[in-house]
Structures are given as C-alpha cells and as structure tokens.
Design a protein around this motif. Structure first.
Motif, PDB file in Angstrom:
ATOM      1  N   TYR A 199      50.317 -43.320 -17.167  1.00  0.00           N
ATOM      2  CA  TYR A 199      50.365 -42.297 -18.204  1.00  0.00           C
ATOM      3  C   TYR A 199      48.994 -42.210 -18.861  1.00  0.00           C
ATOM      4  N   GLY A 200      48.356 -41.058 -18.788  1.00  0.00           N
ATOM      5  CA  GLY A 200      47.051 -40.859 -19.396  1.00  0.00           C
ATOM      6  C   GLY A 200      46.142 -40.060 -18.476  1.00  0.00           C
ATOM      7  N   GLU A 201      45.009 -39.648 -18.986  1.00  0.00           N
ATOM      8  CA  GLU A 201      44.044 -38.895 -18.204  1.00  0.00           C
ATOM      9  C   GLU A 201      43.367 -39.815 -17.194  1.00  0.00           C
ATOM     10  N   ASN A 202      43.350 -39.387 -15.919  1.00  0.00           N
ATOM     11  CA  ASN A 202      42.821 -40.238 -14.861  1.00  0.00           C
ATOM     12  C   ASN A 202      41.377 -40.663 -15.080  1.00  0.00           C
ATOM     13  N   ASP A 203      40.565 -39.778 -15.669  1.00  0.00           N
ATOM     14  CA  ASP A 203      39.147 -40.095 -15.829  1.00  0.00           C
ATOM     15  C   ASP A 203      38.832 -40.773 -17.155  1.00  0.00           C
ATOM     16  N   ARG A 204      39.855 -41.104 -17.909  1.00  0.00           N
ATOM     17  CA  ARG A 204      39.639 -41.795 -19.178  1.00  0.00           C
ATOM     18  C   ARG A 204      39.070 -43.198 -18.917  1.00  0.00           C
ATOM     19  N   THR A 205      38.112 -43.605 -19.714  1.00  0.00           N
ATOM     20  CA  THR A 205      37.512 -44.938 -19.575  1.00  0.00           C
ATOM     21  C   THR A 205      38.329 -45.954 -20.361  1.00  0.00           C
ATOM     22  N   GLY A 265      43.141 -50.059 -31.103  1.00  0.00           N
ATOM     23  CA  GLY A 265      41.994 -50.585 -30.378  1.00  0.00           C
ATOM     24  C   GLY A 265      42.273 -50.929 -28.932  1.00  0.00           C
ATOM     25  N   ILE A 266      43.528 -50.830 -28.520  1.00  0.00           N
ATOM     26  CA  ILE A 266      43.887 -51.084 -27.126  1.00  0.00           C
ATOM     27  C   ILE A 266      43.746 -49.778 -26.348  1.00  0.00           C
ATOM     28  N   ASP A 267      43.049 -49.828 -25.217  1.00  0.00           N
ATOM     29  CA  ASP A 267      42.866 -48.627 -24.398  1.00  0.00           C
ATOM     30  C   ASP A 267      44.058 -48.367 -23.484  1.00  0.00           C
ATOM     31  N   VAL A 268      44.612 -49.437 -22.881  1.00  0.00           N
ATOM     32  CA  VAL A 268      45.687 -49.255 -21.913  1.00  0.00           C
ATOM     33  C   VAL A 268      46.656 -50.429 -21.999  1.00  0.00           C
ATOM     34  N   TYR A 269      47.931 -50.114 -21.838  1.00  0.00           N
ATOM     35  CA  TYR A 269      49.025 -51.081 -21.974  1.00  0.00           C
ATOM     36  C   TYR A 269      49.752 -51.181 -20.647  1.00  0.00           C
ATOM     37  N   GLY A 278      47.520 -41.961 -28.397  1.00  0.00           N
ATOM     38  CA  GLY A 278      46.284 -42.046 -27.628  1.00  0.00           C
ATOM     39  C   GLY A 278      46.184 -43.306 -26.806  1.00  0.00           C
ATOM     40  N   LEU A 279      47.337 -43.865 -26.452  1.00  0.00           N
ATOM     41  CA  LEU A 279      47.391 -45.112 -25.691  1.00  0.00           C
ATOM     42  C   LEU A 279      47.762 -44.816 -24.248  1.00  0.00           C
ATOM     43  N   ALA A 280      46.893 -45.158 -23.321  1.00  0.00           N
ATOM     44  CA  ALA A 280      47.228 -45.022 -21.901  1.00  0.00           C
ATOM     45  C   ALA A 280      48.178 -46.154 -21.509  1.00  0.00           C
ATOM     46  N   CYS A 281      49.041 -45.902 -20.550  1.00  0.00           N
ATOM     47  CA  CYS A 281      50.020 -46.908 -20.128  1.00  0.00           C
ATOM     48  C   CYS A 281      50.103 -46.968 -18.608  1.00  0.00           C
ATOM     49  N   VAL A 282      50.369 -48.171 -18.113  1.00  0.00           N
ATOM     50  CA  VAL A 282      50.661 -48.383 -16.702  1.00  0.00           C
ATOM     51  C   VAL A 282      52.011 -49.078 -16.626  1.00  0.00           C
ATOM     52  N   ASP A 283      53.005 -48.379 -16.085  1.00  0.00           N
ATOM     53  CA  ASP A 283      54.333 -48.962 -15.885  1.00  0.00           C
ATOM     54  C   ASP A 283      54.355 -49.579 -14.494  1.00  0.00           C
TER      55      ASP A 283
END
Length: 366
Positions: free
Chosen positions: A274-280, A301-305, A322-327
């Motif tokens: 979940y999130g924009e693919n090119d997000r750093t 302050g967390i970029d991805v969960y 604004g939190l990217a996630c990886v399930d």
C-alpha cells in the motif's frame, strides 16, 4: 539425564517469559504431563491436524508451537467438531502441547527481532512499548574484593542492562555488622562476636522477568554464607520491552524495491503493498502476525510498516496518515521463528531430536 516436558517448558519460558504475554493470551503447557519424558519434539507455527500427524510420524512426545492450541475455552470434547476432535486426538496420543505466543513476539530474539533481522533493519528498538513491564532494583552488600566478580555474574543473568549498555551498577562504601553464632561459617570476621566489616553497597536494575535467574546468580556467586539483599519494585517501565520493532534500512530505497526485498527474504509467493511505488522509504516498523488493527498506534516518523492481516479500513487509515504498508501475511511474518525455535532447542539439548514442521500458507495462490 532424561529430558522431561517440564525441562523444555522451563527453557522456553526462560527465553519468552509468560509475563511478557498479553492479558488475553493463553500461553504455556496446554496438554500433557510435566513429568513425561521427551526424546523428540516437533516445533511449528500452529497445531493443526497436519501438525499432529507429522508429530506422530516422527514419534514426537511434544509439540512446541507459536499459536496456542487452546486459544478459546473448549465447550466440549465432541469429536464431530473439528477442534474438539483435534484436542481429543492429541490427548489420546499422549502428546504434550506448549505455546509461546505474544510472549515470543515480545521476547528478545523472538518473532519480531527475527523479522527485523531478515529485512535488514539496523538499530532496532520496540515499536509499541509495554507499560506493564516494570523493572526491579537489586541492592546487596559485598566485600570490595568480590564486587567485580559478583557484578559480572549478575550482569550475565540479566541485571544491569540499560539500553545497549551492560554491567550498569552503582556502588557506595559503608560498614556492615553481623554476629556469627554457633553453626555459622563466616567468610570474614570471627564467630561469637559482633563484627564490623567494610562493604560496598551494590545496586543494579533488572526486568521483572529476570528476577529468578538474577537471584540464582546472586546466591551462587556471593561470597557470604547468608547474603543480604533487597528487591525493590520500580514504577519506571522497561523501555526495551514491547511489541514489534522499529529501525532503519542502511540506505533509502523505493517502496516497490523494498516490497520485492521483503517478499524475497521471507520467501513469499506474494504480498500486498500500500503506497506509491516510487516513494522513498528508510525508517521501517515490523510486527509479526496480525498487526493491521494497530496502524493508529504506529508512531510518527515511520515510512513503511510491515505486518499481516491489513484490512480495507486499516489500509485507508494508513493512507490518510501517509504511512506506506506491506502486508506480508500473518503466516509469512511469523513462520521464520519456527527454525529459530528448532536451533535454540538443539543448542540447549544436544541429545534431543527436534523436527520443524513448516506448514504451508492457508489457501492456494493462483
């Protein structure tokens, strides 16, 4: 020496103390007798019919699993109901079942530390602090000639750790008095007289979960026949105890590349990002198992969960924050702990036969 069920339970509880478990959890020994002998143990993520059949095929007397067999109370042992039938089969087969669940999530070297290590996180610390995990202060009195050795023994048992610092202590000099009566064997002073001896007051903090091994180390290493000591409960929680881990990647990467990395290191057939693919992304939080409902608690302050079981509305909330996630799935984020359990048991009990059962993910991936 013959191994017994209670020996393996004690080992697991020294790694993942039951006091670390959530109040709603059901951990520990669920079936079997503590005094039963164990020659072969099977370790797995869950206790399923397939797990039990594998245990029986190898002649295992015990199953150690992450997920509890009896997570909810049984209403009956009717064998026309799947879970009741499974429990009845385990009892008939005389197999002991032990679970380390949320306590193994929180434990050092447990589910979340393994997940963070596999992903490559650096400088990790707990993600969600457990305010219930209080600390103790140990105070004892020891001759100056013995203080260094005693401090070392207590530190090895778990006292005196503050963050990444170990052997932390405070000492102050004073005079101790004692009267050594008949039947005593004092290290210092004389019998049947009031002795005054110079001593050091030694103070060290420790997590409550380390109380038993620290006291054992104190009584074993202290030079006195009857060492005096105080244990004082502290209100300050252990800042290094809690669920999940947070850390950072060595270098920032695009979210799409990070997701591919997670899929590769966890050997997953697929995951959801979940999130924009090119997000750093560089700062990462992980929580093995079902962490979707905790998105609101993830600190700023967390970029991805990285977690499992992220629902539709969980993902909506993450996007709003604004939190990217990886399930990476409940199964995928927890399965690595099985091999760690196997390795730890083999190291602790070389004569024990340890079988790992890496069950397949539920469902079929098309």
């Amino acid at each position: 020496m013959k191994l017994k069920v209670k020996d393996l339970c004690s080992f697991m509880e020294s790694w993942a103390p039951a006091g670390y478990a959530a109040s709603w959890d059901r951990v520990g020994l669920h079936t079997g007798h503590p005094e039963s002998e164990v020659h072969t143990v099977l370790v797995s993520l869950s206790v399923t019919s397939e797990t039990v059949q594998e245990a029986k095929r190898h002649g295992a007397q015990m199953i150690i699993a992450h997920h509890p067999l009896l997570f909810r109370p049984l209403e009956s042992l009717r064998e026309d109901r799947p879970h009741s039938r499974l429990c009845a089969e385990i009892i008939r087969s005389n197999i002991a079942c032990f679970s380390a669940h949320t306590n193994l999530d929180a434990a050092e070297g447990g589910v979340n530390d393994i997940l963070a290590e596999k992903i490559g996180l650096q400088q990790t610390k707990p993600l969600l602090q457990d305010e219930s995990q209080k600390q103790l202060k140990l105070i004892t009195f020891v001759p100056e000639s013995s203080v260094d050795a005693l401090r070392g023994s207590l530190a090895e048992a778990g006292a005196g750790t503050i963050g990444r610092y170990t052997h932390c202590s405070f000492q102050h000099s004073g005079i101790g008095t004692f009267f050594a009566g008949d039947g005593t064997d004092p290290v210092l002073g004389e019998k049947n007289t009031l002795n005054r001896e110079p001593e050091l007051r030694l103070e060290m903090i420790l997590p409550y979960s380390k109380k038993t091994p620290v006291l054992k180390a104190l009584l074993k290493s202290h030079p006195y026949e009857e060492p005096a000591y105080d244990l004082i409960a502290l209100e300050n929680p252990d800042p290094y105890m809690g669920l999940g881990r947070q850390g950072s990647l060595e270098e920032p990467v695009a979210l799409s590349d990070f997701a591919k990395h997670v899929r590769k290191v966890l050997q997953l057939p697929h995951l959801i990002c979940y999130g924009e693919n090119d997000r750093t992304v560089q700062t990462v939080a992980v929580l093995g198992g079902s962490g979707g409902k905790l998105i609101a608690a993830i600190p700023a302050g967390i970029d991805v969960y990285v977690t499992g079981d992220i629902g539709y509305h969980d993902a909506e909330l993450a996007t709003a924050r604004g939190l990217a996630c990886v399930d990476a799935g409940h199964w995928g984020t927890e399965l690595p702990v099985v091999e760690t359990m196997k390795n730890k048991l083999k190291a602790a009990f070389p004569a024990l036969s340890v079988i790992s059962f890496l069950e397949k993910a539920p469902g079929t991936f098309m």
